[in-house]
Enzyme design. Structure first.
Site, PDB file in Angstrom:
ATOM      1  N   SER A 143       0.845  -1.198   0.000  1.00  0.00           N
ATOM      2  CA  SER A 143       0.000   0.000   0.000  1.00  0.00           C
ATOM      3  C   SER A 143       0.877   1.243   0.000  1.00  0.00           C
ATOM      4  CB  SER A 143      -0.878   0.000   1.258  1.00  0.00           C
ATOM      5  OG  SER A 143      -1.482   1.268   1.457  1.00  0.00           O
ATOM      6  N   TYR A 157      -1.196  -0.680  10.295  1.00  0.00           N
ATOM      7  CA  TYR A 157      -1.406  -1.224   8.941  1.00  0.00           C
ATOM      8  C   TYR A 157      -0.262  -0.796   8.019  1.00  0.00           C
ATOM      9  CZ  TYR A 157      -3.474  -1.441   4.222  1.00  0.00           C
ATOM     10  OH  TYR A 157      -3.702  -1.671   2.890  1.00  0.00           O
TER      11      TYR A 157
END
Ligand code: NAP
Length: 248
Positions: A143, A157
């Protein structure tokens, strides 16, 4: 060589889009998912419409035992994997680091990082020329958060995705001469269910504002990048961290 893809988290979102693109490219497809049998069955049907074999195997990638069953089932029903997409991922509830629960931290790393490592281990046993395999490719779904850090909401995350990128580089250098390429795609915000499911349905709209393109990605746009890295067209790319982030 028969082209066989295992795509974790393939019942929805980026994984489902990638599964269909893989089927369209002539791969037999094995999707993994956690619990959404109905959606997984729909993806299998969509893949089969391209004339390839497709199966779905439920299992938690955070469990090494479930991952072993996933790869054994693929061996038995389709053949040994040649293309692994480590896509299954979770965000966990938004919070500041000081309020982050140990459970969310553990679960995020268990799925996003440990799960990808367990799957890569099983793939290497089948792909590596050291083990009699014919080579293959692994694409890890990372990401843009790996470098933005997602402060104030998803630092845990972001850290799990930074771990994935470090793993990508190290593993690529470790097994390049065994016929296996390893790359990652740092996806920008995509319009999938992951945001609503983690209690943040407005995130895509907010992210669209920050994007240089003024919108979020579709799952297919991320899937296309994954497919490029999984194809022979990217034959000299390994250890690459490809950002597909709409300019973020
Ligand atoms: P999604 O729509 O929420 O789909 C998640 C998929 O993963 C589903 O197939 C789900 O299965 C499966 N899954 C969840 N936990 C699992 C587990 N423990 N074991 C096996 N499968 C599991 O997610 P997405 O948005 O497509 O995201 C896919 C990947 O892209 C993730 O790694 C995510 O971090 C990354 N990413 C997404 C975005 C974005 O904005 N969407 C941005 C950057 C990176 P069930 O259907 O059975 O629940």
């Amino acid at each position: 060589m028969k082209k066989i893809a295992i795509i974790t988290g393939g019942s929805r979102g980026i994984g489902a889009a990638t599964a269909e693109l893989a089927a369209k490219a002539g791969f037999d497809v094995c999707i993994n998912y956690l619990s959404n049998h109905e959606r997984a069955a729909k993806v299998v049907e969509a893949c089969k419409s391209y004339g390839v074999n497709a199966i779905a195997v439920a299992g938690d990638v955070a469990s090494a035992a479930d991952v072993a069953v996933l790869f054994e089932t693929c061996d038995r029903e389709l053949g040994p994997v040649t293309f692994l997409v480590n896509n299954a991922g979770i965000i966990g509830r938004a919070s500041k680091v000081e309020d982050l629960s140990a459970d969310v931290l553990h679960q995020t790393f268990a799925v996003n990082f440990f799960g990808a490592v367990y799957c890569a281990q099983e793939a290497i046993k089948r792909m590596s020329t050291n083990h009699g395999g014919a080579g293959g490719t692994i694409v890890n779904v990372s990401s843009v958060a790996a470098t933005t850090g997602s402060p104030g909401e998803y630092v845990h995350y972001a850290a799990s995705k930074a771990a994935i990128d470090g793993f990508t580089i190290g593993l690529a250098r470790e097994i390049g001469r065994e016929g296996i390429r390893v790359n990652s795609v740092q996806a920008g915000t995509a319009d999938t269910e992951i945001h609503a499911l983690t209690g943040n349905p407005d995130r895509p709209a907010m992210a669209a504002d920050k994007s240089s393109l003024g919108r979020v990605a579709t799952a297919q746009e991320i899937g296309e990048a994954i497919m490029w890295l999984g194809s022979e067209k990217s034959s000299y790319a390994t250890g690459a961290v490809l950002r597909v982030g709409g300019g973020l």
